[in-house]
Design a protein around this motif. Sequence first.
Motif, PDB file in Angstrom:
ATOM      1  N   LEU A  40       4.984  -0.708   3.363  1.00  0.00           N
ATOM      2  CA  LEU A  40       4.313   0.158   4.332  1.00  0.00           C
ATOM      3  C   LEU A  40       4.195  -0.537   5.691  1.00  0.00           C
ATOM      4  O   LEU A  40       3.689  -1.656   5.790  1.00  0.00           O
ATOM      5  N   LYS A  42       3.032   0.408   9.806  1.00  0.00           N
ATOM      6  CA  LYS A  42       2.480   1.377  10.761  1.00  0.00           C
ATOM      7  C   LYS A  42       2.248   0.695  12.103  1.00  0.00           C
ATOM      8  O   LYS A  42       1.612  -0.365  12.175  1.00  0.00           O
ATOM      9  N   THR A  75      -6.184   1.462   7.998  1.00  0.00           N
ATOM     10  CA  THR A  75      -4.867   2.068   8.223  1.00  0.00           C
ATOM     11  C   THR A  75      -4.089   2.171   6.918  1.00  0.00           C
ATOM     12  O   THR A  75      -3.430   3.188   6.649  1.00  0.00           O
ATOM     13  N   THR A  76      -4.179   1.141   6.086  1.00  0.00           N
ATOM     14  CA  THR A  76      -3.497   1.177   4.786  1.00  0.00           C
ATOM     15  C   THR A  76      -4.030   2.314   3.922  1.00  0.00           C
ATOM     16  O   THR A  76      -3.255   3.083   3.331  1.00  0.00           O
ATOM     17  N   ARG A  78      -5.538   5.035   4.843  1.00  0.00           N
ATOM     18  CA  ARG A  78      -5.181   6.343   5.412  1.00  0.00           C
ATOM     19  C   ARG A  78      -3.732   6.698   5.137  1.00  0.00           C
ATOM     20  O   ARG A  78      -3.394   7.870   4.942  1.00  0.00           O
ATOM     21  N   MET A  79      -2.859   5.701   5.094  1.00  0.00           N
ATOM     22  CA  MET A  79      -1.472   5.983   4.724  1.00  0.00           C
ATOM     23  C   MET A  79      -1.372   6.377   3.261  1.00  0.00           C
ATOM     24  O   MET A  79      -0.619   7.300   2.904  1.00  0.00           O
ATOM     25  N   ILE A  84      -2.363   9.681   7.644  1.00  0.00           N
ATOM     26  CA  ILE A  84      -1.290   9.324   8.568  1.00  0.00           C
ATOM     27  C   ILE A  84      -0.085   8.922   7.733  1.00  0.00           C
ATOM     28  O   ILE A  84      -0.226   8.503   6.585  1.00  0.00           O
ATOM     29  N   ASP A  85       1.087   9.057   8.303  1.00  0.00           N
ATOM     30  CA  ASP A  85       2.312   8.688   7.591  1.00  0.00           C
ATOM     31  C   ASP A  85       2.782   7.306   8.036  1.00  0.00           C
ATOM     32  O   ASP A  85       2.635   6.941   9.212  1.00  0.00           O
ATOM     33  N   PRO A  86       3.338   6.542   7.122  1.00  0.00           N
ATOM     34  CA  PRO A  86       3.889   5.234   7.511  1.00  0.00           C
ATOM     35  C   PRO A  86       5.130   5.404   8.365  1.00  0.00           C
ATOM     36  O   PRO A  86       5.849   6.409   8.246  1.00  0.00           O
ATOM     37  N   ARG A  91       4.858   5.544  -0.445  1.00  0.00           N
ATOM     38  CA  ARG A  91       3.711   5.419  -1.344  1.00  0.00           C
ATOM     39  C   ARG A  91       3.773   6.558  -2.355  1.00  0.00           C
ATOM     40  O   ARG A  91       4.246   7.658  -2.064  1.00  0.00           O
TER      41      ARG A  91
END
Length: 342
Positions: A40, A42, A75-76, A78-79, A84-86, A91
């Motif tokens: 991942l 971002k 951020t991790t 939320r992905m 949010i998208d990586p 995932r």
Amino acid sequence: MNAEIEEARAPGNVAAPDLGPGLGASDRAARPLAIEARGLIKRFDGFTAVDGVDLSVPEGAVYGILGPNGAGKTTTLRMLLGIIDPDQGYRRILGADKPHDVARAIGYLPEERGLYPSMKAYEAIAFIGALRGLPLKEGRRRGRELLEAHGLGYAADRQIRQMSKGMAQQVQILGTLVHRPRLVILDEPFSGLDALNQGKLETVIRNLAAEGTTVIFSTHVIAHAERLCDEVAIIAGGKVPFAGPVDVARDRIPPQVRLETRAEDGPWRAALPADARHEGRHWYFALPATGIEPLLRSLIEGDAGILSLSIERAGLHDAFVAIAGEAAARALEAATPEEEGK
């Protein structure tokens, strides 16, 4: 419509088999993964917030993402949730490639807390459940039950604006659980809770795991991760230098020996490791690779006069320093106890 909702939620009501405390290697291999993420990445405006994160979270585990503020924890998460998208990587959540396909089986407590101030406590819980597909009528009933079970029954009809910050946070946590999710994701759940309510939340997490629910939470407080987690991912600067069982992380550092002797000097001194540290009547050093028995023999034969000897396994804090570095450890400890209680 309601029948379809209940059918979609049905897997969340089935408890996983009890495999006992902790996850041994064989247990872990036997369990399917609730979360799998690979590579991942971002970026925000040219800044790489998350840089190649890999995670594997077994079903039924309590899994901690441990790191300082700004390390990439939120951020991790939320992905993983699909908020949010990586930019790169993939995932897989509860067997789905698209997190939104299994949203009703997930409970999520965001780092930024927020409830409608005019709502009553039980209605706020029901509202959060409705966002995950739980009918409002059922959510209201469960909301009152949850408040009562967690010692907040007296506040069920109190508006959120009439509550302390800690009480409101407890209400939001209960809203995260009201639809009985299979996977619970908590972003810094202990922040803002006093010591008593932090202890209550730890009990909630343990009970969820005992029922087979997978719990993943982020934290910058090592003690919570050490007490609760089967496994952790240590994150610093957007990277994960370690992800796996807590015991494996602690084993990165050899056990430490604390020795107290009656004699201050003698031939037995030659048996101590060269880097042994002497403080008063005590010696401190890493357990030799040959074990403690040869050392004990030399101490006894050399008339050291052993007064006490203890072997202490490294804690998660020491492991974090060894894995992530002292700068990350200092950043981890930057939050003061006063800030934790706000």
